[in-house]
Design a protein around this motif. Structure first.
Motif, PDB file in Angstrom:
ATOM      1  N   VAL A   1      51.284 -32.632  49.886  1.00  0.00           N
ATOM      2  CA  VAL A   1      50.220 -33.003  50.816  1.00  0.00           C
ATOM      3  C   VAL A   1      49.065 -33.549  49.997  1.00  0.00           C
ATOM      4  N   GLY A   2      48.527 -34.664  50.445  1.00  0.00           N
ATOM      5  CA  GLY A   2      47.299 -35.189  49.875  1.00  0.00           C
ATOM      6  C   GLY A   2      46.248 -35.227  50.956  1.00  0.00           C
ATOM      7  N   VAL A   3      44.995 -34.995  50.587  1.00  0.00           N
ATOM      8  CA  VAL A   3      43.902 -35.115  51.548  1.00  0.00           C
ATOM      9  C   VAL A   3      42.976 -36.209  51.030  1.00  0.00           C
TER      10      VAL A   3
ATOM     11  N   LYS B   1      43.768 -25.729  55.042  1.00  0.00           N
ATOM     12  CA  LYS B   1      44.600 -26.673  55.804  1.00  0.00           C
ATOM     13  C   LYS B   1      45.771 -27.170  54.939  1.00  0.00           C
ATOM     14  N   ILE B   2      45.502 -27.466  53.668  1.00  0.00           N
ATOM     15  CA  ILE B   2      46.573 -27.918  52.767  1.00  0.00           C
ATOM     16  C   ILE B   2      47.652 -26.851  52.652  1.00  0.00           C
TER      17      ILE B   2
ATOM     18  N   PHE C   1      45.283 -36.153  56.118  1.00  0.00           N
ATOM     19  CA  PHE C   1      46.240 -35.309  55.414  1.00  0.00           C
ATOM     20  C   PHE C   1      47.580 -36.012  55.513  1.00  0.00           C
ATOM     21  N   THR C   2      48.193 -36.297  54.374  1.00  0.00           N
ATOM     22  CA  THR C   2      49.424 -37.081  54.385  1.00  0.00           C
ATOM     23  C   THR C   2      50.344 -36.659  53.244  1.00  0.00           C
ATOM     24  N   LYS C   3      51.620 -36.968  53.403  1.00  0.00           N
ATOM     25  CA  LYS C   3      52.583 -36.729  52.336  1.00  0.00           C
ATOM     26  C   LYS C   3      52.288 -37.683  51.189  1.00  0.00           C
ATOM     27  N   LEU C   4      52.388 -37.165  49.981  1.00  0.00           N
ATOM     28  CA  LEU C   4      52.261 -38.014  48.795  1.00  0.00           C
ATOM     29  C   LEU C   4      53.646 -38.491  48.387  1.00  0.00           C
TER      30      LEU C   4
END
Length: 153
Positions: A49-51, A90-91, A11-14
């Motif tokens: 958020v990107g997964v 989670k997102i 899970f990270t910032k786009l």
């Protein structure tokens, strides 16, 4: 799909530059998408958020401007093969944490059946309600939800 371990996902910032990944994923669901430059600007201006699973983007969310103290959840999407595994939950939790950290008091979102999709759209009202969102407006095709962030109201 059963709930999967977080270690299988990143899970990270786009960031600006990720808009084509987002639009490619989104096109698996919706025939006409947003202009890339609009998504690029939203990624530059607001939390996202990107997964990822094995390096592939399988879900995302980003905010849009709504009001000085309210932010709009402009989009949340998980590829159909990965739904019901807890990724959306989670997102949305990560997005809420971003909004609260920035001082927003509430999140607003619209869930609409009025958009043309590749396959019949599943209404996500239950998902939003399970995540603490209140339905404040209902029409034949659309629902508007709001959630106050901790300490607001």
């Amino acid at each position: 799909m059963s709930k999967l371990a977080d270690k299988e996902f990143e899970f990270t910032k786009l960031h600006p530059g990720d808009e084509e990944k987002i639009l490619t994923l989104y096109r698996t669901y919706r025939t006409n998408t947003y202009p890339p430059q609009m998504v690029r600007q939203l990624l530059a201006d607001f939390p996202s958020v990107g997964v990822f699973h094995k390096g592939a983007l399988i879900g995302f969310s980003y905010f849009e401007y709504f009001a000085p103290d309210i932010i709009e959840l402009g989009n949340i999407f998980v590829h159909k093969e990965w739904r019901n595994a807890g990724l959306g939950k989670k997102i949305i939790a990560l997005m809420e944490a971003h909004a609260a950290a920035l001082g927003y008091k509430a999140i607003i979102l619209t869930n609409s059946l009025g958009y043309e999709t590749v396959e019949p759209k599943e209404h996500a009202s239950g998902f939003y309600k399970r995540n603490g969102y209140e339905n404040v407006l209902h029409t034949e095709q659309s629902d508007v939800f709001v959630k106050y962030l901790s300490g607001a109201q």
